[in-house]
Enzyme design. Structure first.
Site, PDB file in Angstrom:
ATOM      1  N   HIS A   1       0.853  -1.190   0.000  1.00 21.54           N
ATOM      2  CA  HIS A   1       0.000   0.000   0.000  1.00 21.54           C
ATOM      3  C   HIS A   1       0.889   1.240   0.000  1.00 21.54           C
ATOM      4  CE1 HIS A   1      -3.477   2.488   0.821  1.00 21.54           C
ATOM      5  NE2 HIS A   1      -2.843   3.051   1.827  1.00 21.54           N
TER       6      HIS A   1
ATOM      7  N   ASP B   1       0.602   5.263  -0.186  1.00 23.33           N
ATOM      8  CA  ASP B   1      -0.226   6.464  -0.208  1.00 23.33           C
ATOM      9  C   ASP B   1       0.286   7.397  -1.296  1.00 23.33           C
ATOM     10  OD1 ASP B   1      -1.995   5.834   1.880  1.00 23.33           O
ATOM     11  OD2 ASP B   1      -0.485   6.360   3.375  1.00 23.33           O
TER      12      ASP B   1
ATOM     13  N   ASP C   1      -7.709   1.600   3.162  1.00 26.95           N
ATOM     14  CA  ASP C   1      -7.260   2.577   4.158  1.00 26.95           C
ATOM     15  C   ASP C   1      -8.070   3.865   4.135  1.00 26.95           C
ATOM     16  OD1 ASP C   1      -5.593   3.480   6.218  1.00 26.95           O
ATOM     17  OD2 ASP C   1      -4.234   4.456   4.834  1.00 26.95           O
TER      18      ASP C   1
ATOM     19  N   HIS D   1      -7.104   9.513  -0.501  1.00 33.95           N
ATOM     20  CA  HIS D   1      -7.685   9.472   0.845  1.00 33.95           C
ATOM     21  C   HIS D   1      -6.829  10.083   1.952  1.00 33.95           C
ATOM     22  CE1 HIS D   1      -5.568   5.432   0.800  1.00 33.95           C
ATOM     23  NE2 HIS D   1      -5.131   5.941   1.941  1.00 33.95           N
TER      24      HIS D   1
END
Length: 1003
Positions: free
Chosen positions: A260, A262, A372, A577
């Site tokens: 993951h 970001d 997330d 997000h």
């Protein structure tokens, strides 16, 4: 050989084994101390420091100066390039040779002009394999480049991970040398580690745990760290233990590598590009050595970045995608926020993401991947299904602060009744490490035991990237089918969801939104980002409609498809997000605001061109209305026609200094401090403001969360309420007469902050506007505005994407009071039978309706991860709208659109005749989008939705020359078996509650 039996002293045996593999204790004589053999210094090490992130071709041309291990470099966000010259000793023939590199920051190894390996201490990657078994014919003299970013996996927080970055941090290389890596030692270490963890995780009550304890103790007896010949005996014991199989009914863990990343968070967008490169090239190296390894990867934007910056790596990724091992998932442009983007923005996330994946890899994702994000809209199931997606994976609701979500595997039913198969990995993580702890948690935490016997185990360093390691793969390989643990199989999302669906007969269904009981502050933090998002969504909506109509009116007009795609992708990127929620560092905020400025600047030009084509380029003034209903708002048009006719507005001062305003629909009394003493709906003879209370009351709260500063507002903040009472400038009339009247006042929040507001009443307008300017310089404060209204209802209604939902106004249960701060879009409404009050806004998302008090959240002042979050000047507008009947009957939905989508003045020829391209016969149906089709130039795509919560048959009328009309999905794939029903009156459409319908019109 006979051994003296040992006492069953669990502690001493366990600690003995732990110390035998410790990297802290007894490394002079334990097994860990033998991991590396001979070492050799580098021939030379030189460096070059750059303030910018530059490509390899540019870096390799620079002048490199000699560098010593231990020398510092920096500051934060700079890049230090190292030129590494090395010569492997010939005596190391047959040995595994590594470049051991331990440094601060994140590093990428470049060899022969290509990226080959990511390195980071935080991600447990500190060596680059030069040779697995050195041969004479292999090169012994090698030059490498190591690109070191002056930031860690989680940025450079000063004092804590989420603190604002330290701009002056210095970095260093602690180790840079050649070493012989003893692979046989690593293999035994992994055996030991897994057995020790089984002892600890299964505990004292498990027979299997004691079997592991005595096995690992005997391995210590057999293993002589100084004699590699002893390793095989120890490994044989471990193998015997791991080979004891499970029963048929054991839970199956579907192991998938994951990383993951970001797209921006504690580091800027540009650094994310390098994080992707470092992480994904490491994955490719692992795939070359581990034929069963499968890796899942989301976010089309990140693939596009790698395609642009690392084309060679992207080509390798394409090869592994074809082999089914590097698996694009999610189907969206980025892993967007699940609450704040508009419905159309969510559609475009899938449209851009799925089209990119299909174009580059020939696939369409079947699963939505959003592990997330801070809550999930009730319209997502329908949007997923319309985008070719039937499965959903996340884990974020495991973060709930109050209530434990009752399921891990279930069907999620959306607002319209659409269902998707949903899985929350029971290990409550998307970055497991392949440890025994992860597997035990996966079984223990499964809330659907007996209903679902398969779960995802996502392993790899995440958030800041890094991804899986060889050690993680080795751990999982040892316990593929080991008694006492779940079965482990290398798997794919498709295999997991296929198995879950095959066994889904007993699964439960959750209906409505998936509300995260945490991070409620993200509905308000970084107000400029929220405003930029709403304004850009509005602008792109209008450009597409104007461009579509110009396409039909002007044969020479070229629809700006490429430019619009570029602008949409920028907007979608900012909906990531940690960006639109405001939970990012100041550098990201600056990038995001610059992207909004670019969208506004370039978009304004596109809109002007399209409107010019619509108006046939004249010198008379006209109006472009992008909404499919008639509007009566006041718009200032300089057409030489003089002053508009006087309306029926009335403004007068009262004896007590208050102001009375009336427009034929509403009558309002405003106190000297700007609060509303009365708001009267004339025709219904109903007062909206609660007895003894004042509307438009600004209130301040202390806002100190437990940890997640930009993210969280805690329930206890409600106990610190303080009204803003100090008047700097009492209410005075700004304008009166004509079609608009307004009054203004100024309040002091503190010695650092003020509020200046203009209250606007337009002729025959059903709502009162509050144009607000706030000078904001607070710390850990929360500004809201309250309207206590004369309405009693157990539920309030909030607009969401393509519809609305209700939430309780009471706090009966823990599920109710956990929603003390909720999100909504353009409006919220509190209604009883035949009367209600709506609260509208043009850029806010945080609401609270408790009992009869409607509250709009305006500004926060967190200090991490951006120490300057929300400081400065803010402009926003909200409105209050009392109404008779239901909010549907009173056109609250349309009024909120009117507030957000301005009428636009355009130049047109004097003889232009007013015309309407589309109209819909039912007020329940909103025509949301008109755009050119992606793959056909003489075709339009229309998106409509049912907004009232009703079943409706309606007629879409158009003046455009439509030859054919087809139903299509959100990816604009039309079904040849589903032509739209066309009659002489228009296109007949049938809707169920909150249904989204897309049409493909062939011109």
């Amino acid at each position: 050989m006979y051994r003296q039996p040992v006492l069953k002293n669990r502690r001493t045996l366990l600690e003995r084994a732990e110390k035998f593999i410790s990297d802290v204790y007894f490394t002079d004589c334990n097994l860990r101390g033998r991991l590396y053999g001979d070492s050799c210094p580098l021939e030379s090490l030189a460096s070059f420091l750059s303030s910018k992130r530059i490509p390899f071709t540019e870096a390799a041309k620079q002048n490199f100066a000699p560098h010593k291990v231990g020398d510092t470099f920096g500051p934060t966000w700079w890049t230090c390039w190292f030129k590494v010259s090395l010569k492997i000793p010939e005596s190391w023939r047959g040995k595994e040779v590594h470049l051991l590199w331990e440094s601060d920051g994140e590093a990428m190894v470049w060899r022969d002009g290509q990226p080959v390996q990511g390195l980071t201490k935080e991600g447990e990657k500190t060596s680059y394999i030069l040779s697995e078994c050195l041969k004479d014919e292999e090169p012994h003299s090698i030059t490498l480049y190591v690109e070191v970013a002056c930031n860690g996996l989680f940025g450079a927080g000063q004092g804590s991970m989420i603190a604002a970055p330290d701009p002056n941090r210095k970095f260093s290389v602690q180790k840079a040398q050649l070493v012989v890596f003893n692979r046989d030692v690593q293999e035994v270490l992994t055996d030991f580690e897994m057995l020790v963890d089984i002892v600890k995780e299964l505990g004292e009550g498990e027979q299997r745990g004691y079997q592991a304890l005595f096995t690992v103790n005997e391995m210590v007896n057999l293993c002589d760290p100084s004699d590699p010949r002893s390793f095989s005996k120890a490994r044989s014991l471990a193998h015997s233990f791991f080979s004891q199989r499970n029963g048929e009914s054991q839970h199956t863990a579907h192991a998938m590598g994951h990383c993951h990343i970001d797209s921006a968070w504690l580091w800027p967008y540009e650094e994310t590009i390098r994080k992707c490169g470092r992480s994904w090239v490491t994955v490719i190296r692992l795939m070359e050595k581990n034929p069963e390894f499968v890796f899942t990867c989301s976010q089309a934007q990140q693939f596009q970045w790698v395609q642009s910056w690392y084309p060679g790596l992207f080509s390798q990724i394409q090869d592994y995608v074809k082999k089914g091992r590097f698996i694009p998932v999610g189907g969206t442009w980025v892993e967007m926020d699940g609450n704040l983007p508009s419905g159309e923005s969510m559609v475009r996330q899938f449209l851009e993401g799925q089209r990119f994946f299909n174009h580059e890899f020939g696939i369409v994702c079947k699963e939505f991947w959003l592990p997330d994000t801070f809550g999930y809209s009730a319209q997502l199931p329908q949007i997923m299904q319309g985008s070719g997606v039937s499965n959903f994976l996340t884990q974020k609701l495991s973060w709930n602060l109050v209530n434990t979500f009752p399921h891990n595997t279930f069907f999620w039913e959306g607002l319209d009744g659409s269902k998707v198969l949903t899985h929350f990995p029971p290990g409550n993580s998307y970055e497991m490490k392949g440890k025994v702890e992860d597997l035990v948690k996966t079984v223990k935490n499964n809330k659907d035991k007996g209903r679902a016997n398969h779960s995802a185990v996502l392993f790899g360093f995440g958030d800041g990237g890094g991804g899986p390691t060889q050690l993680m793969l080795d751990r999982l390989e040892r316990v593929q089918d080991t008694d006492g643990l779940p079965k482990v199989q290398a798997s794919t999302p498709d295999k997991l969801f296929s198995q879950l669906r095959a066994d889904s007969a007993l699964l439960c269904t959750w209906t409505g939104e998936l509300f995260l009981e945490l991070h409620n502050g993200t509905y308000t933090t970084q107000a400029q980002i929220k405003r930029g998002n709403r304004r850009c969504e509005t602008l792109l909506h209008d450009i597409e409609i104007a461009g579509s109509l110009a396409l039909c009116r002007d044969g020479t007009f070229q629809y700006p498809a490429e430019q619009l795609q570029k602008l949409w992708r920028l907007l979608l990127l900012n909906q990531f997000h940690d960006v639109i929620p405001g939970s990012c560092i100041e550098m990201v905020v600056e990038d995001a605001l610059r992207y909004y400025e670019d969208i506004q600047s370039d978009g304004a030009k596109l809109l002007k061109e399209a409107c010019g084509a619509l108006g046939s380029k004249g010198n008379a003034a006209g109006v472009f209305n992008s909404l499919p209903w008639e509007r009566q708002e006041v718009i200032q048009i300089q057409d030489g026609a003089g002053e508009p006719a006087v309306g029926i507005l009335c403004v007068s001062f009262q004896a007590d200094g208050s102001v009375l305003m009336e427009n034929g629909i509403l009558k309002m009394v405003i106190n000297k401090d700007g609060t509303l003493a009365s708001l009267h709906l004339i025709n219904a003879n109903r007062e909206a403001i609660s007895n003894g209370c004042h509307g438009n009351q600004f209130v301040m709260f202390d806002d100190v969360p437990l940890y997640w500063d930009a993210w969280d507002v805690m329930d206890y903040h409600l106990q610190t309420r303080k009204p803003v009472l100090e008047v700097v400038q009492p209410i005075h009339v700004v304008s009166s007469g004509g079609l608009r009247s307004s009054v203004s006042f100024t309040l002091r929040i503190s010695d650092k902050s003020t509020i200046k507001q203009e209250i606007v009443m337009d002729a025959m307008c059903p709502y009162i506007k509050f144009n607000t300017e706030v000078q904001w310089a607070e710390s850990h404060k929360f500004l809201k505005v309250e309207f206590p209204v004369r309405v009693r209802s157990p539920n309030a209604t909030y607009e969401i994407q393509f519809g609305h939902l209700q939430r309780p106004t009471h706090r009966n249960t823990s599920w109710d009071w956990a929603r003390f701060e909720v999100w909504g879009h353009k409006w919220a409404d509190l209604s009883e039978h035949n009367f209600g009050v709506a609260l509208l806004n043009d850029c806010k998302y945080g609401y609270s309706v408790h009992e009869n008090t409607m509250t709009l959240s305006l500004l926060r002042a967190p200090k991490a991860p951006d120490a300057n979050a929300d400081m400065g000047t803010h402009h926003f507008t909200y409105a209050i709208m009392p109404h008779a009947g239901s909010f549907q009957e009173a056109s609250v939905i349309q009024s909120a659109y009117n507030l957000n989508f301005p009428l636009r003045s355009i130049q047109c020829s004097p003889n232009t005749i007013p015309w309407s391209a589309f109209s819909v016969s039912s007020a329940a149906i909103i025509l949301e989008t008109i755009k050119q089709a992606e793959d056909r130039k003489r075709a339009l795509v229309l998106r409509l939705y049912e907004s009232h919560g009703s079943s409706v048959t309606t007629t879409l009328c158009t003046t455009l020359p439509v030859r054919e009309a087809w139903h299509c999905d959100l990816l604009e794939r039309h079904d040849p078996t589903q032509p739209a029903h066309m009659t002489s009156e228009g296109i007949t459409l049938t809707f169920s509650p909150f249904q989204i319908v897309s049409l493909l019109l062939i011109l």
